[in-house]
Design an enzyme around this catalytic site. Structure first.
Site, PDB file in Angstrom:
ATOM      1  N   GLU A 187      21.122  43.182 -18.138  1.00 37.15           N
ATOM      2  CA  GLU A 187      22.354  44.140 -18.762  1.00 37.15           C
ATOM      3  C   GLU A 187      21.905  45.545 -18.853  1.00 37.15           C
ATOM      4  O   GLU A 187      22.674  46.340 -18.820  1.00 37.15           O
ATOM      5  CB  GLU A 187      22.766  43.631 -20.140  1.00 37.15           C
ATOM      6  CG  GLU A 187      23.371  42.130 -19.850  1.00 37.15           C
ATOM      7  CD  GLU A 187      23.286  41.275 -21.080  1.00 37.15           C
ATOM      8  OE1 GLU A 187      23.752  40.125 -20.875  1.00 37.15           O
ATOM      9  OE2 GLU A 187      22.798  41.717 -22.152  1.00 37.15           O
ATOM     10  N   ASN A 216      17.301  35.311 -26.831  1.00 35.83           N
ATOM     11  CA  ASN A 216      17.740  36.711 -27.103  1.00 35.83           C
ATOM     12  C   ASN A 216      18.898  36.908 -27.584  1.00 35.83           C
ATOM     13  O   ASN A 216      19.985  36.403 -26.915  1.00 35.83           O
ATOM     14  CB  ASN A 216      17.681  37.315 -25.526  1.00 35.83           C
ATOM     15  CG  ASN A 216      18.352  38.546 -25.271  1.00 35.83           C
ATOM     16  OD1 ASN A 216      18.442  39.484 -26.154  1.00 35.83           O
ATOM     17  ND2 ASN A 216      18.891  39.020 -24.054  1.00 35.83           N
TER      18      ASN A 216
END
Length: 262
Positions: free
Chosen positions: A106, A12
């Site tokens: 997040e 990621n």
């Protein structure tokens, strides 16, 4: 690791690398792994670039026949319409994306994504043939108040509502307190939570689905600790953040089977 579950190492990139940097990175990673003769299919590699990089990376993967899966970092709950700045799952499918991350910590923290929103995104991914990588995890406060598994278990139960038994999903356990901290969970902690998450999959989708679904660990994963996680029976790979931006480090994580027997 279950014998029928191919380990998945997913990078990621978050908000890093423009499209030119992304192409150079993927080329270098491919060359590094090819030089190491790591093309036996024993580990699946996936990269999750920013949206602006996806077309460039897809073109490279296709042109050079690079066997990395392509994933996106998020998608909209909507398929089309007046939703400025949103990205439809239909667009991702046209780019041959296989995976999409949903519910990353997040997104939950900075964009206030609720369990209901994340469940809607799972359904949006499935409508377009995308495999959702469903992220769950607890903060340090959650850990102290509820223990390690209560919050991620509840998050996953909500995300799997209405998901058919024959659906392919990936689950990623990412303890928020470990992400970017340099302090990973212990392999035993990861195993305990991943086993409970597999139990949630079994309850929601059936035991066959639980047996075939890959459960990843994410949170300060690096070459020095990946093999210890991969020895655990319910850890089937890793969702790698910062270490996935360093070619040699990420390649070493991918090659965990080569440098330490598992």
């Amino acid at each position: 690791m279950g014998a029928v579950r191919t380990p998945l190492i997913a990078g990621n990139w978050k908000m890093n690398l423009d499209h030119l940097q992304a192409v150079a990175f993927v080329q270098k990673l491919h060359w590094t792994l090819k030089d190491a003769k790591h093309e036996d299919g024993s580990v699946e590699v996936a990269v999750f670039p920013p949206f602006t990089d996806l077309r460039s990376v897809q073109t490279l993967l296709d042109a050079d026949k690079i066997a990395f899966a392509l994933g996106a970092q998020d998608l909209s709950t909507k398929d089309a319409g007046a939703y400025t700045g949103e990205i439809s799952g239909a667009f991702l499918a046209k780019l041959d994306a296989r995976y999409v991350i949903i519910g990353h910590s997040e997104r939950r923290e900075y964009h206030n994504e609720s369990d209901d929103v994340i469940a809607a995104k799972v359904q949006a991914a499935l409508r377009h043939g995308l495999t959702p990588v469903i992220c769950v995890g607890e903060t340090a406060e959650d850990l102290e108040k509820f223990g390690a598994s209560a919050v991620p278990v509840g998050q996953l139960e909500k995300a799997l509502e209405g998901v058919p038994a024959d659906t392919e999903i990936v689950v990623a356990y990412e303890p928020v307190w470990a992400i970017g901290s340099g302090q990973a969970a212990t392999p035993e902690q990861a195993q305990d939570v991943c086993a409970k998450l597999r139990g949630v999959i079994g309850a929601a989708m059936g035991e066959d689905a639980a047996a075939r679904t890959r459960v990843l660990y994410g949170g300060s994963v690096k070459a020095a600790n990946i093999a210890s996680f991969m020895r655990e029976p319910d850890v089937d790979g890793a969702l790698v953040g910062g270490a996935s931006l360093v070619v040699d480090e990420f390649a070493s994580i991918i090659r965990f089977q080569k440098h330490v027997g598992v």
